[in-house]
Design a protein around this motif. Sequence first.
Motif, PDB file in Angstrom:
ATOM      1  N   GLU A 116       0.810  -1.211   0.000  1.00  0.00           N
ATOM      2  CA  GLU A 116       0.000   0.000   0.000  1.00  0.00           C
ATOM      3  C   GLU A 116       0.847   1.265   0.000  1.00  0.00           C
ATOM      4  N   GLY A 117       2.044   1.182   0.626  1.00  0.00           N
ATOM      5  CA  GLY A 117       2.931   2.339   0.757  1.00  0.00           C
ATOM      6  C   GLY A 117       3.218   3.053  -0.552  1.00  0.00           C
ATOM      7  N   PHE A 118       3.250   2.283  -1.644  1.00  0.00           N
ATOM      8  CA  PHE A 118       3.551   2.890  -2.944  1.00  0.00           C
ATOM      9  C   PHE A 118       2.535   3.972  -3.325  1.00  0.00           C
ATOM     10  N   MET A 119       1.313   3.865  -2.736  1.00  0.00           N
ATOM     11  CA  MET A 119       0.265   4.819  -3.111  1.00  0.00           C
ATOM     12  C   MET A 119       0.572   6.240  -2.653  1.00  0.00           C
ATOM     13  N   ASN A 120       1.457   6.343  -1.654  1.00  0.00           N
ATOM     14  CA  ASN A 120       1.748   7.666  -1.113  1.00  0.00           C
ATOM     15  C   ASN A 120       2.760   8.447  -1.949  1.00  0.00           C
ATOM     16  N   HIS A 121       3.329   7.796  -2.923  1.00  0.00           N
ATOM     17  CA  HIS A 121       4.346   8.440  -3.746  1.00  0.00           C
ATOM     18  C   HIS A 121       3.696   8.898  -5.049  1.00  0.00           C
ATOM     19  N   PRO A 122       3.907  10.176  -5.457  1.00  0.00           N
ATOM     20  CA  PRO A 122       3.186  10.715  -6.619  1.00  0.00           C
ATOM     21  C   PRO A 122       3.342   9.883  -7.902  1.00  0.00           C
ATOM     22  N   SER A 123       4.530   9.351  -8.160  1.00  0.00           N
ATOM     23  CA  SER A 123       4.652   8.609  -9.418  1.00  0.00           C
ATOM     24  C   SER A 123       4.581   7.096  -9.213  1.00  0.00           C
ATOM     25  N   HIS A 124       4.948   6.626  -8.018  1.00  0.00           N
ATOM     26  CA  HIS A 124       4.937   5.170  -7.791  1.00  0.00           C
ATOM     27  C   HIS A 124       3.533   4.585  -7.746  1.00  0.00           C
ATOM     28  N   LYS A 125       2.546   5.424  -7.453  1.00  0.00           N
ATOM     29  CA  LYS A 125       1.179   4.885  -7.390  1.00  0.00           C
ATOM     30  C   LYS A 125       0.740   4.311  -8.744  1.00  0.00           C
ATOM     31  N   ALA A 126       1.436   4.723  -9.816  1.00  0.00           N
ATOM     32  CA  ALA A 126       1.127   4.195 -11.153  1.00  0.00           C
ATOM     33  C   ALA A 126       1.259   2.672 -11.196  1.00  0.00           C
ATOM     34  N   LEU A 127       2.066   2.126 -10.282  1.00  0.00           N
ATOM     35  CA  LEU A 127       2.217   0.662 -10.240  1.00  0.00           C
ATOM     36  C   LEU A 127       0.866  -0.028 -10.128  1.00  0.00           C
ATOM     37  N   PHE A 128      -0.043   0.584  -9.357  1.00  0.00           N
ATOM     38  CA  PHE A 128      -1.360  -0.034  -9.163  1.00  0.00           C
ATOM     39  C   PHE A 128      -2.188  -0.010 -10.443  1.00  0.00           C
ATOM     40  N   PHE A 129      -1.918   0.973 -11.316  1.00  0.00           N
ATOM     41  CA  PHE A 129      -2.649   1.006 -12.588  1.00  0.00           C
ATOM     42  C   PHE A 129      -2.174  -0.121 -13.504  1.00  0.00           C
ATOM     43  N   PHE A 130      -0.914  -0.518 -13.311  1.00  0.00           N
ATOM     44  CA  PHE A 130      -0.350  -1.536 -14.198  1.00  0.00           C
ATOM     45  C   PHE A 130      -0.540  -2.964 -13.673  1.00  0.00           C
ATOM     46  N   THR A 131      -1.024  -3.073 -12.425  1.00  0.00           N
ATOM     47  CA  THR A 131      -1.137  -4.413 -11.838  1.00  0.00           C
ATOM     48  C   THR A 131      -2.016  -5.370 -12.660  1.00  0.00           C
ATOM     49  N   PRO A 132      -3.231  -4.947 -13.086  1.00  0.00           N
ATOM     50  CA  PRO A 132      -4.047  -5.902 -13.862  1.00  0.00           C
ATOM     51  C   PRO A 132      -3.338  -6.338 -15.150  1.00  0.00           C
ATOM     52  N   LEU A 133      -2.595  -5.430 -15.763  1.00  0.00           N
ATOM     53  CA  LEU A 133      -1.872  -5.774 -16.984  1.00  0.00           C
ATOM     54  C   LEU A 133      -0.840  -6.869 -16.711  1.00  0.00           C
ATOM     55  N   ILE A 134      -0.035  -6.659 -15.646  1.00  0.00           N
ATOM     56  CA  ILE A 134       0.995  -7.655 -15.303  1.00  0.00           C
ATOM     57  C   ILE A 134       0.338  -9.005 -14.996  1.00  0.00           C
ATOM     58  N   ALA A 135      -0.747  -8.969 -14.211  1.00  0.00           N
ATOM     59  CA  ALA A 135      -1.427 -10.214 -13.856  1.00  0.00           C
ATOM     60  C   ALA A 135      -1.959 -10.909 -15.108  1.00  0.00           C
ATOM     61  N   ALA A 136      -2.559 -10.126 -16.019  1.00  0.00           N
ATOM     62  CA  ALA A 136      -3.117 -10.714 -17.236  1.00  0.00           C
ATOM     63  C   ALA A 136      -2.025 -11.356 -18.081  1.00  0.00           C
ATOM     64  N   MET A 137      -0.880 -10.679 -18.201  1.00  0.00           N
ATOM     65  CA  MET A 137       0.198 -11.240 -19.008  1.00  0.00           C
ATOM     66  C   MET A 137       0.722 -12.528 -18.375  1.00  0.00           C
ATOM     67  N   ALA A 138       0.827 -12.544 -17.054  1.00  0.00           N
ATOM     68  CA  ALA A 138       1.281 -13.759 -16.363  1.00  0.00           C
ATOM     69  C   ALA A 138       0.329 -14.912 -16.673  1.00  0.00           C
ATOM     70  N   GLY A 139      -0.975 -14.617 -16.613  1.00  0.00           N
ATOM     71  CA  GLY A 139      -1.971 -15.646 -16.912  1.00  0.00           C
ATOM     72  C   GLY A 139      -1.884 -16.117 -18.348  1.00  0.00           C
ATOM     73  N   ASN A 140      -1.825 -15.171 -19.299  1.00  0.00           N
ATOM     74  CA  ASN A 140      -1.772 -15.534 -20.721  1.00  0.00           C
ATOM     75  C   ASN A 140      -0.584 -16.437 -21.038  1.00  0.00           C
ATOM     76  N   VAL A 141       0.606 -16.033 -20.550  1.00  0.00           N
ATOM     77  CA  VAL A 141       1.817 -16.803 -20.843  1.00  0.00           C
ATOM     78  C   VAL A 141       1.721 -18.197 -20.215  1.00  0.00           C
ATOM     79  N   GLY A 142       1.212 -18.249 -18.984  1.00  0.00           N
ATOM     80  CA  GLY A 142       1.097 -19.543 -18.312  1.00  0.00           C
ATOM     81  C   GLY A 142       0.180 -20.491 -19.063  1.00  0.00           C
ATOM     82  N   VAL A 143      -0.948 -19.947 -19.557  1.00  0.00           N
ATOM     83  CA  VAL A 143      -1.892 -20.785 -20.306  1.00  0.00           C
ATOM     84  C   VAL A 143      -1.254 -21.275 -21.606  1.00  0.00           C
ATOM     85  N   GLN A 144      -0.548 -20.383 -22.293  1.00  0.00           N
ATOM     86  CA  GLN A 144       0.125 -20.798 -23.536  1.00  0.00           C
ATOM     87  C   GLN A 144       1.092 -21.952 -23.272  1.00  0.00           C
TER      88      GLN A 144
END
Lengths: 451, 451
Positions: free
Chosen positions: A308-336
């Motif tokens: 949660e700490g990352f949310m307090n940083h002005p630019s690091h909070k962007a990590l949370f916007f990218f989380t679904p993307l990273i999770a989706a790619m992990a899933g896609n590659v694993g299924v392949q």
Amino acid sequence: MTPFKLSEELLDQINSDIVAQNNKALQTLVKEYHYADLAEIFEALQIDQAVYLFKLIGSEKSADMLPELDEDVRESILDALSSEEIATEIEELDTDDAVDIIAELPDEVRKEVINQISDTEHADDIRELLTYDENSAGGLMAKELVCVNQNWTVTRCVREMRIQAQEVTHVHSIYVVDNKNVLLGRLSLKDLLTANEKSKIKSVYIPKVDYVTIDEEGEEVAKIMSKYDLEAIPVVNEQKQLVGRITIDDIVDLIKDEAEKDYQLAAGISSDVEADDSIFQHIKARLPWLILGLVGGLGSVFILEGFEGFMNHPSHKALFFFTPLIAAMAGNVGVQSSAIIVQGLANDVVKGSLFNRLIKEVGLGLINGGSLALLVILFGVATQQPTDVSLTIALSMLCVIIVSALIGTFVPIVLNRRGIDPAIATGPFITTSNDIFGIFLFFYIAKWFLA
Amino acid sequence: MTPFKLSEELLDQINSDIVAQNNKALQTLVKEYHYADLAEIFEALQIDQAVYLFKLIGSEKSADMLPELDEDVRESILDALSSEEIATEIEELDTDDAVDIIAELPDEVRKEVINQISDTEHADDIRELLTYDENSAGGLMAKELVCVNQNWTVTRCVREMRIQAQEVTHVHSIYVVDNKNVLLGRLSLKDLLTANEKSKIKSVYIPKVDYVTIDEEGEEVAKIMSKYDLEAIPVVNEQKQLVGRITIDDIVDLIKDEAEKDYQLAAGISSDVEADDSIFQHIKARLPWLILGLVGGLGSVFILEGFEGFMNHPSHKALFFFTPLIAAMAGNVGVQSSAIIVQGLANDVVKGSLFNRLIKEVGLGLINGGSLALLVILFGVATQQPTDVSLTIALSMLCVIIVSALIGTFVPIVLNRRGIDPAIATGPFITTSNDIFGIFLFFYIAKWFLA
């Protein structure tokens, strides 16, 4: 010809003929249709009407239709028949189909039905077949086959075959045995048609014949028959005595069912369910996987809370916007990766050591992951993302893809070695675990990289 | 029997025999193996060695092996042969296999090869088959078949069949035609064996026969043959003249390929690729889908950025922890629904109107989604989540599951109606679009609910 399609008009007509008890009209109408098409008609009727029509059409046709029916429709129809009536149907069927249907009956009905079969040889064959595991060669085979003795002449062979052939729907190969019924080889129709009538079978048969033993697994039989393009294969017991025969039509169904089962598991559908099954059956097949996904997903909630700490940083909070993307790619590659391994295992093309295979996936992951990481960096530049955040995401993407590919490769191979169907690893199971691993790895790398 | 497994020892031995040019030993060794097993051996050899061995083993065996080889291995071997040598191989093959191999050759080589075939009838048959689309009945059929005239007697029929049968590997049905070669019916081996020798074919043949026309799609032929348990089906032209025959072994391959293709598409693998193919082929098959997933995932980044405001609220920021869960559930449900529809369409069990089907999915979504929403609320209570946040997540879960199920049902049906393979909708395409929809819906509901 075009395959039959059940029209509303036909169904309405049949329904009204049943209500009006136009038995003659119904009998005439039914004659026109192939038993596989009749099965579709019966599945569309209400049970009472289906039973009425079933009793009307004569066991020669209704028996052939039975194996084609959906299990629940068949059960309802047989429920409405006496054991004597069921026995009449069974007598019309080849032993392999007969045994499949009898095996579904309740214990007490089963015995009654078998005892009512007037052809005692047929009844004995069915009793024998019932003792085998339904997924083994013994459970797939039929007792009907054409078999000749090596000491016969071609003329006697043709005469004996005329008698045997009356019992057998498709002749395929003619098997050659010795006096003790031990399988020696086969005689093709071609050989028989071109041989001198006085020759002994001994001198014209082909001594090489593919066969399976009675306890061979069905899946293995399917592999052998499709690899070697066999249309029928004889089944032998431990003494190599000929006991039955498996034909390609049963194997076609098995191959289809097998491929569909793998596909359904990959899609997170556990038991065999079709588009037109009831909502309840759909829930049973689908909800457990969704609950698994939910439980796994709640795991990722905990992980994210931890960072949660990352949310307090002005630019690091962007990590949370990218989380679904990273999770989706992990899933896609694993299924392949897991799908490639599951299909490879099914087709016996996964060779070489596990280590070499994992090395190959790392190579593949480096190239695929590297390309995607590059795209992420370009996206970061285009959207004026801070460089350290962009690099973190790109680096994580690369790592997550490699790790997901490794998990997707490793899990099905290990499951397979332990005798568990690897196909269960291709669906929500692998997506969910890769989601969690991916998200954890992403934030862990971020923590280390952005520190 | 157990299917052949290629051992390291065997491969080493063959390699050293080739290096030492032990031709006799190699020829003896090769005789032991089935052509399907030989194909595996050849695929494991280096190309130079494969070509050396190929030229050594004699066209009777090498020809049968050709259709079993991987396309790239076959191409490399044929590249090293003269057109005369290729023609010798082709002469050994049935026309359907011959034409598949010739179709792969470069244009100029193709003509040379056909001109070198000494059996002019075989060459003409191949020229004819080359004109049909490879995915049609004409492209699947072989010219080899056994066919008799209705005016012949059983005795003459057997005599003529002896001649024809020498050209045909498996006889299956015997087709009956009139003087103009128009298909009238069939004669089963059983009929022939049990008929009086002086009877005319006219009086013993079965006038009902399933057939397909030359331009029927391969997939449709597979459906007909597997539905009606046919082991061979005759192919006719527009005048209903008998022009060829399709056998079940080709259909088994087609059914398998079809099921595997659907499965691979569902897993996000676009072209036919196997575990042991090169890294380059894997990249080609897998990277495009990953890029699609990345682009879609970047869309979700924008959506999340738009709802950044939630991060400033002490309890609302939890929404970001739940985002991957919501996205994953949207993906899972979409894949389930689309897989059911894709398989249903393939097996012709998707009946009734699109509207009814969507209503059914709404019902299913209400029950599945409702159960999951309940679990989310229980989880919220257990982890002391603020009630409004818990309710938002539960409500969104329910809505997302219903919408995802609808998308998963709607998209493949619509694709299918437009003549596009619905299987492309079961893989990363549906997961990615459902991810985006799911995330958007989640935050939109949150905005409205938590306002």
